[in-house]
Design an enzyme around this catalytic site. Structure first.
Site, mmCIF file in Angstrom:
data_model
loop_
_atom_site.group_PDB
_atom_site.id
_atom_site.type_symbol
_atom_site.label_atom_id
_atom_site.label_comp_id
_atom_site.label_asym_id
_atom_site.label_seq_id
_atom_site.Cartn_x
_atom_site.Cartn_y
_atom_site.Cartn_z
ATOM 1 N N ASN A 82 9.130 0.902 5.011
ATOM 2 C CA ASN A 82 9.088 1.743 5.582
ATOM 3 C C ASN A 82 9.662 1.605 6.649
ATOM 4 O O ASN A 82 11.338 2.217 6.645
ATOM 5 C CB ASN A 82 7.665 2.275 5.920
ATOM 6 C CG ASN A 82 6.376 2.712 5.035
ATOM 7 O OD1 ASN A 82 7.034 2.884 3.812
ATOM 8 N ND2 ASN A 82 5.580 2.269 5.457
ATOM 9 N N ASP A 83 9.040 0.075 7.669
ATOM 10 C CA ASP A 83 10.065 0.033 8.429
ATOM 11 C C ASP A 83 11.794 -0.952 8.027
ATOM 12 O O ASP A 83 12.706 -1.183 9.121
ATOM 13 C CB ASP A 83 9.497 -1.035 9.429
ATOM 14 C CG ASP A 83 8.561 0.144 10.403
ATOM 15 O OD1 ASP A 83 9.488 0.765 10.669
ATOM 16 O OD2 ASP A 83 7.374 -0.349 10.524
ATOM 17 N N ARG B 89 13.140 6.289 11.017
ATOM 18 C CA ARG B 89 12.019 7.251 9.804
ATOM 19 C C ARG B 89 10.708 8.446 9.831
ATOM 20 O O ARG B 89 10.606 9.136 8.965
ATOM 21 C CB ARG B 89 11.039 6.667 9.416
ATOM 22 C CG ARG B 89 9.765 5.937 10.519
ATOM 23 C CD ARG B 89 9.516 4.596 9.707
ATOM 24 N NE ARG B 89 7.869 4.890 10.000
ATOM 25 C CZ ARG B 89 7.376 3.731 9.141
ATOM 26 N NH1 ARG B 89 7.231 2.433 9.940
ATOM 27 N NH2 ARG B 89 5.752 4.329 8.467
ATOM 28 N N ARG C 63 -4.769 -0.781 7.917
ATOM 29 C CA ARG C 63 -3.649 -0.223 8.638
ATOM 30 C C ARG C 63 -4.752 -0.297 9.923
ATOM 31 O O ARG C 63 -5.614 0.325 9.286
ATOM 32 C CB ARG C 63 -2.961 0.932 9.122
ATOM 33 C CG ARG C 63 -1.458 1.366 7.603
ATOM 34 C CD ARG C 63 -0.979 2.184 8.063
ATOM 35 N NE ARG C 63 0.256 2.052 7.420
ATOM 36 C CZ ARG C 63 0.546 2.665 5.689
ATOM 37 N NH1 ARG C 63 -0.407 3.015 5.777
ATOM 38 N NH2 ARG C 63 1.693 2.547 6.058
ATOM 39 N N CYS D 177 4.116 -3.219 0.921
ATOM 40 C CA CYS D 177 3.170 -2.601 0.852
ATOM 41 C C CYS D 177 3.987 -1.442 1.276
ATOM 42 O O CYS D 177 3.123 -0.224 1.882
ATOM 43 C CB CYS D 177 1.711 -3.043 1.779
ATOM 44 S SG CYS D 177 2.677 -3.341 3.219
ATOM 45 N N HIS E 156 3.250 9.164 9.642
ATOM 46 C CA HIS E 156 1.804 8.865 9.010
ATOM 47 C C HIS E 156 0.991 9.702 9.168
ATOM 48 O O HIS E 156 -0.090 9.420 8.409
ATOM 49 C CB HIS E 156 1.174 7.658 10.839
ATOM 50 C CG HIS E 156 1.435 6.198 10.864
ATOM 51 N ND1 HIS E 156 2.880 5.762 11.186
ATOM 52 C CD2 HIS E 156 0.933 5.309 9.952
ATOM 53 C CE1 HIS E 156 3.290 4.439 10.498
ATOM 54 N NE2 HIS E 156 2.181 3.868 10.372
ATOM 55 N N ARG F 156 -3.999 -5.807 8.755
ATOM 56 C CA ARG F 156 -3.255 -5.770 9.031
ATOM 57 C C ARG F 156 -3.412 -5.355 10.981
ATOM 58 O O ARG F 156 -4.393 -4.405 11.335
ATOM 59 C CB ARG F 156 -2.267 -5.138 8.621
ATOM 60 C CG ARG F 156 -0.641 -4.840 9.972
ATOM 61 C CD ARG F 156 0.148 -4.415 9.463
ATOM 62 N NE ARG F 156 -0.397 -2.943 10.170
ATOM 63 C CZ ARG F 156 0.871 -1.942 9.513
ATOM 64 N NH1 ARG F 156 2.031 -1.889 9.306
ATOM 65 N NH2 ARG F 156 0.292 -0.231 10.265
ATOM 66 N N GLU G 189 10.027 -6.927 7.608
ATOM 67 C CA GLU G 189 9.811 -5.428 7.586
ATOM 68 C C GLU G 189 11.163 -5.108 9.246
ATOM 69 O O GLU G 189 11.672 -4.300 9.407
ATOM 70 C CB GLU G 189 9.114 -4.483 7.952
ATOM 71 C CG GLU G 189 7.968 -4.702 8.860
ATOM 72 C CD GLU G 189 6.940 -4.196 9.400
ATOM 73 O OE1 GLU G 189 6.470 -3.393 8.860
ATOM 74 O OE2 GLU G 189 5.758 -4.803 9.879
HETATM 75 C C1 PEP Z 1 6.048 -0.615 6.258
HETATM 76 O O1 PEP Z 1 7.238 -0.168 7.622
HETATM 77 O O2 PEP Z 1 6.588 -0.882 5.353
HETATM 78 C C2 PEP Z 1 4.513 -0.656 6.678
HETATM 79 C C3 PEP Z 1 3.480 -0.685 5.319
HETATM 80 O O3 PEP Z 1 3.757 -0.672 7.437
HETATM 81 P P1 PEP Z 1 3.904 1.243 8.498
HETATM 82 O O4 PEP Z 1 4.251 1.905 7.785
HETATM 83 O O5 PEP Z 1 2.333 1.449 8.976
HETATM 84 O O6 PEP Z 1 4.590 0.545 9.353
HETATM 85 MG MG MG Z 2 5.785 -0.900 8.973
#
Ligand code: PEP
Ligand code: MG
Length: 594
Positions: free
Chosen positions: A462-463, A473, A305, A510, A198, A341, A439
């Protein structure tokens, strides 16, 4: 390494945020202060020791008040972080208790303070409430400051920085990032972290060049020495010579010109030459970003977020506070959609000390699971979101959905809240669209089933990559294996798009993959309806989309999907992207991110 700067030391890290920063290194001490001094004192030393402690607390208070006063307007809304620290310093269980321990046990102030804090921590740890327990980090943060003062050293905070520098730290938390001022932090380098941590995501929002995962950065970089950050290549150049500096100043200028040119495309629609229009939305973390994403050409917010209103505060945010925040974002964006979200708290969104004590937090009680465990917290947020929906175009999206029963449970709670508001005569949008984030691999497999229950999907790559490839990650040791172009990931995204379209719903993406210009032909070929990204990426992505066709992208994707090795896929993407977009990618070597 492709660079020819042989004599200078070059460190390779993970390219976290693009751009070039050139300046002096500024070390942020982020390692815990180890108490080396634990000693008994003579009875005659008690008054002096007590005085020493009081003075350290007073100095800490003074420093915190100064930081609060100097907070720039844009981040004034975060001043509660400082208020929390101030309250802890005055807390009887810490302040009075420490003085008493010095006196009764005849021990030095550091030791006495540590004892009081440990007692408080034990009380907190027994509380059966994750949120309250996670507040231990605030106590640790405040204590740390006092310990630094007792040692006669200064405790550093990002807000203390008052000239433009390049921050070098072992780690920076999202809370640190909230204190960054673009005029003071030209760039940053950390030893840990990954591209989708983040802090990295926030660096991109703030347009601060950053390289993370540079393992020895705090040892190799001398405070005050010149350093160059190449946020695109993930390089850190130490003590550059004149030739390198000149080169990089030129590159910095070119980069700015290129960025400004790309900005011209920000207001144009992302319409391909064969007339397919893709919705281009932005991801945001803070209300302050809303106006700026519009300037970058976002046609909506595809991911708001909402974690940050829950971080660094003593109490849970009230319904009113959440509602006001959501309503204001919705009003700024009106008539464009805002996808809120629900709380996705857990693992990498806490600092290490705040982490819920779990061996495997990424696989633990995070996100929607945490909300279902703490229904009261979840309901408060849902009420706030629904109330905000009366003021514009709101969509709600649930993270980390892993199966149908979980989704149904969530929908059930939402329905109850809707009934509650109706009975209280509180307005909300009755046609509010609901979406599931895809995800977790099980959600991909069940996408056809889930699609019948929601109005849209949003793929959180991302997840999804983390869980599919079993790559943490935020762990720099495995960051090189984190691979959006893995054939399994490409096939999964395709499957989700087909399942969504089969059920007549739109499919968005996203995760960070959505904003990566090198993936434009892939994303077009996959048939995604909406891409939500860091606003910074929008102009370039739009420009590329406007110069190409879906037809060509689909043909490319078909060929790509027939390849089974990551290396072949990467080579083909490099070739195709540099061929189709020579202006954006003049060299085949620099097409893909690290
Ligand atoms: C993701 O996991 O791709 C996502 C957009 O959520 P975050 O990065 O906040 O976990
Ligand atoms: Mg995520």
């Amino acid at each position: 390494m492709t660079l020819g700067y042989k004599k200078q030391k070059i460190l390779k890290g993970i390219a976290a945020s693009p751009g070039i920063a050139i300046g002096r290194a500024y070390h942020m001490e982020r390692k815990k202060m180890k108490i080396v001094h634990q000693y008994l004192i003579d009875i005659s030393q008690i008054p002096t020791e007590m005085e020493r402690f009081k003075e350290a607390v007073a100095n800490s208070e003074e420093q915190l008040l100064k930081i609060k006063k100097q907070m720039p307007d844009e981040i004034k809304s975060h001043s509660y972080i400082i208020d929390g620290q101030l309250l802890i310093l005055k807390d009887k269980m810490i302040f009075n208790r420490t003085l008493k321990t010095i006196e009764e046990e005849q021990i030095n102030a550091e030791w006495a303070l540590k004892k009081s804090v440990n007692n408080v921590k034990q009380v907190f740890e027994k509380i059966d409430d994750e949120y309250i327990r996670s507040r231990i980090s605030d106590i640790e943060y405040a204590t740390e400051r006092v310990l630094w003062n007792l040692a006669g050293k200064r405790f550093q905070s990002i807000a203390d920085i008052n000239e433009p520098v390049i921050v070098v730290a072992h780690d920076l938390t999202p809370a640190d990032a909230t204190q960054m001022e673009v005029s003071k932090v030209m760039g940053f380098i950390t030893e840990i972290g990954g591209r989708t941590s983040h802090t990295a995501i926030m660096a991109r929002s703030l347009e601060i060049p950053a390289v993370v995962g540079v393992e020895s950065a705090t040892q190799d970089l001398t405070n005050g020495n010149m350093v160059i950050i190449d946020g695109e290549a993930g390089l850190v150049i130490l003590d550059p010579d004149d030739e390198t500096l000149t080169d990089y100043y030129t590159k910095q200028g070119e980069y700015r010109v290129y960025r400004d040119q790309a900005l011209k495309y920000s207001y144009l629609p992302a319409e391909t030459v064969d007339h397919t229009r893709i919705k281009i939305y932005a991801n945001i973390e803070f209300i302050d970003e809303a106006a700026s994403v519009l300037n970058h050409g976002a046609e909506g917010i595809g991911l708001y977020r909402t974690e940050f209103l829950y971080l660094n505060r003593k109490e849970r945010p009230s319904e009113e506070l959440l509602f006001t925040n959501y309503r204001d974002v919705v009003k700024i964006m009106h008539p464009h959609p805002v996808t809120i979200r629900t709380l996705d708290m857990g693992c990498d969104k806490f600092t290490t000390s705040e982490m819920v004590q779990e061996i495997n937090p990424a696989l633990g009680l995070r996100s929607i699971r945490l909300c279902l465990r703490h229904e009261d917290v979840f309901k408060t947020q849902l009420r706030a979101i629904l109330r905000a929906s009366a003021y514009g175009n709101v969509r709600i999206m649930f993270p980390m959905i892993s199966g149908l029963s979980e989704l149904m449970e969530v929908k059930n709670i939402l329905r109850k809240i809707q009934e509650e508001l109706e009975s209280e005569d509180i307005p909300f949008d009755k046609g509010l669209k609901i979406g599931a984030m895809i995800e977790v691999p099980s959600a991909v497999v069940l996408a056809d089933v889930l699609a019948k229950e929601v109005d849209f999907f949003s793929i959180g790559t991302n997840d999804l990559i983390q869980y599919t490839l079993a790559i943490d990650r935020v762990n720099e040791h495995v960051a090189h294996m984190y691979e959006p172009l893995h054939p399994a990931i490409l096939r999964m995204v395709k499957r989700v798009v087909e399942a969504g379209h089969g059920a007549g719903i739109e499919v968005a993406m996203c995760g960070e993959m959505a904003g990566e210009p090198a993936y434009v032909p892939i994303l077009l070929g996959l048939g995604l309806d909406e891409l939500s990204m860091n606003a910074f990426c929008i102009p370039k992505v739009k420009r590329m989309m406007r110069s190409t066709s879906v037809k060509e992208s689909k043909e490319f994707l078909d060929k790509l999907l027939s390849l089974t090795e990551v290396s072949q896929i990467k080579e083909f993407v490099r070739y195709e992207v540099s061929r189709r977009f020579p202006e954006d990618f003049p060299s085949k070597d620099n097409v893909l991110p690290d």
